[in-house]
Design a protein around this motif. Structure first.
Motif: not given
Ligand SMILES: NC(=O)c1ccc[n+]([C@@H]2O[C@H](COP(=O)([O-])OP(=O)(O)OC[C@H]3O[C@@H](n4cnc5c(N)ncnc54)[C@H](O)[C@@H]3O)[C@@H](O)[C@H]2O)c1
Ligand SMILES: [Zn+2]
Length: 387
Positions: A41-42, A197-198, A218, A223, A263-264, A287, A289, A312, A314, A364
């Motif tokens: 997602h990032t 995935a996160v 979600d 999902k 994780c959103i 987590i 961003v 957090s 990585f 993914r």
């Molecule tokens: N901190 C880190 O090190 C790190 C590492 C990887 C990813 N990330 C971030 O983590 C987040 C998740 O990444 P991903 O690849 O799993 O993303 P993804 O797009 O695969 O998953 C996000 C999920 O959130 C759901 N969602 C969206 N809005 C929502 C809401 N209001 N309420 C409930 N659910 C909602 C979506 O339906 C989706 O299933 C992103 O922001 C990404 O940038 C951070």
């Protein structure tokens, strides 16, 4: 050398596969052939233009696995042929942050990485003489990339290269947040907001830690099945309730959860994730961003009464010293990466990966640079997207 790369020329525009120039590794750097990369997602966030660090043109991509091809001067810890995972969170043992033992946020190349260049201040990528930026210090949407030695984790050659890319971000991020950041203990109650995935890796990690109740949240009910397969006991959608989701969870759990994870990347959900935590001890780990300039808010009383907000990156994982061990855990069968991989495709099809993630249809997508080698295996999880 001439290489093929998916170039992000500007925000909000599909990537274009171009033949670009890649300079060889300089001192302390290594040339890596990327075998597979997956879309996080990032990357999508940066392409959208909402990322304050987003620089264009750039070669995006940070979740990948590859093979060392060539060493720059002075590189001693790697050799050609090593199987490796690029690290957007490098690990330099001489960095004071790493020496502190308190964080994985190595600062050694932080400034140049944020500026989209290598540690010497220049880029290895160019197109007709024009500079193309590196991204997250990794730039894995290219056949070859150059990385500093401290940003390369050597992994077991037993790890199938067709699938190992997901060990480059999603899995260590989610599982690490559970183990290293929140330190979830057996018997805990856990809420996971966002089942990409996160979030899935958070669920899998929480289950491995012995959490007794895991609630997935979600807005996309498609999902839920996978979340339950990986260990969620129940899944809910905020749109099925009239009251705020934090109130629903506090009621469901008789006071709130021990641990929650966002994780959103949505600041309103970050608030819900904090406020669904149990008074006195509940801890929320952020987590996701959030977009440039966004801020989080809650009533301070939430914190005064014992809830904790933390973040957090990585998963708190030290890339060179701990990630290879997580790969070994996968190879031992402690967890499986197959469920994360919903789609496989070629480099030319990379924009389809963005479309699928954007539409909430994938967890993914894995991009295969040599499909004849890695996309034909019978044991490939997920579907192969037709050309
Ligand atoms: N901190 C880190 O090190 C790190 C590492 C990887 C990813 N990330 C971030 O983590 C987040 C998740 O990444 P991903 O690849 O799993 O993303 P993804 O797009 O695969 O998953 C996000 C999920 O959130 C759901 N969602 C969206 N809005 C929502 C809401 N209001 N309420 C409930 N659910 C909602 C979506 O339906 C989706 O299933 C992103 O922001 C990404 O940038 C951070
Ligand atoms: Zn990522």
């Amino acid at each position: 050398m001439k290489i093929r790369a998916a170039v992000a020329w500007e925000a909000n525009r599909p990537l274009e596969i171009e033949e670009i120039d890649l300079d060889g590794p300089k001192e302390g750097e290594v040339l890596i052939r990327i075998v597979t990369t997956s879309l996080c997602h990032t990357d999508m966030f940066t392409l959208s233009g909402a990322d304050p660090e987003g620089l264009f043109p750039a070669v995006l991509g940070h979740e990948a696995v590859g093979i060392v091809e060539e060493l720059g001067a002075g590189v001693t810890s790697l050799k050609p042929g090593d199987h490796v995972i690029p690290l957007y969170t490098p690990e330099d043992p001489n960095c004071p942050y790493i020496k502190s033992g308190k964080t994985n946020l190595c600062q050694t190349i932080r400034k140049t990485q944020g500026a989209g260049v290598m540690p010497d201040g220049t880029s290895r990528f160019s197109y007709k003489g024009k500079k193309i930026h590196h991204y997250m210090g990794t730039s894995t949407f290219a056949e070859y990339t150059v990385l500093p030695e401290i940003a390369v984790a050597k992994i077991s050659k037993e790890a199938p290269l067709a699938k190992a890319s997901v060990m480059g971000c999603a899995i260590p991020t989610g599982m690490g947040a559970v183990r290293n950041t929140a330190k979830v203990e057996p018997g805990a109650t856990v809420a996971v907001f966002g089942l990409g995935a996160v979030g899935m890796a958070v669920i899998q990690g929480a289950k491995m830690q012995g959490a007794l109740r895991i609630i997935g949240i979600d807005t996309n009910p498609n999902k839920f099945a996978l979340a339950q397969q990986l260990g969620a006991h129940e899944c809910i959608s905020p749109s099925d309730f009239s009251q705020p989701i934090q109130d629903v969870i506090v009621e469901m759990t008789d006071g709130g959860v021990d641990y929650s994870f966002e994780c959103i990347g949505n600041v309103n959900v970050m608030r819900s994730a904090l406020e669904c935590c149990h008074k006195g001890w509940g801890e929320c780990t952020v987590i996701g961003v959030a977009g440039a300039g966004e801020e989080i808010a809650t009533r301070p009383f939430q914190l005064v009464t014992g809830r904790v907000w933390r973040g957090s990156a990585f998963g708190g994982v030290l890339g060179r010293s701990q990630l290879p061990g997580m790969v070994d855990e996968w190879l031992r069968g402690d967890f499986d990466v197959d469920p994360y991989i919903t789609h496989n495709m070629t480099h030319e099809q990379i924009n389809t990966a963005f479309d699928l993630l954007h539409a909430g249809k994938s967890i993914r997508s894995v991009i295969h640079f040599q499909p004849n080698e890695t996309m034909l295996t019978n044991s490939l999880p997920g579907v192969i997207v037709p050309a």
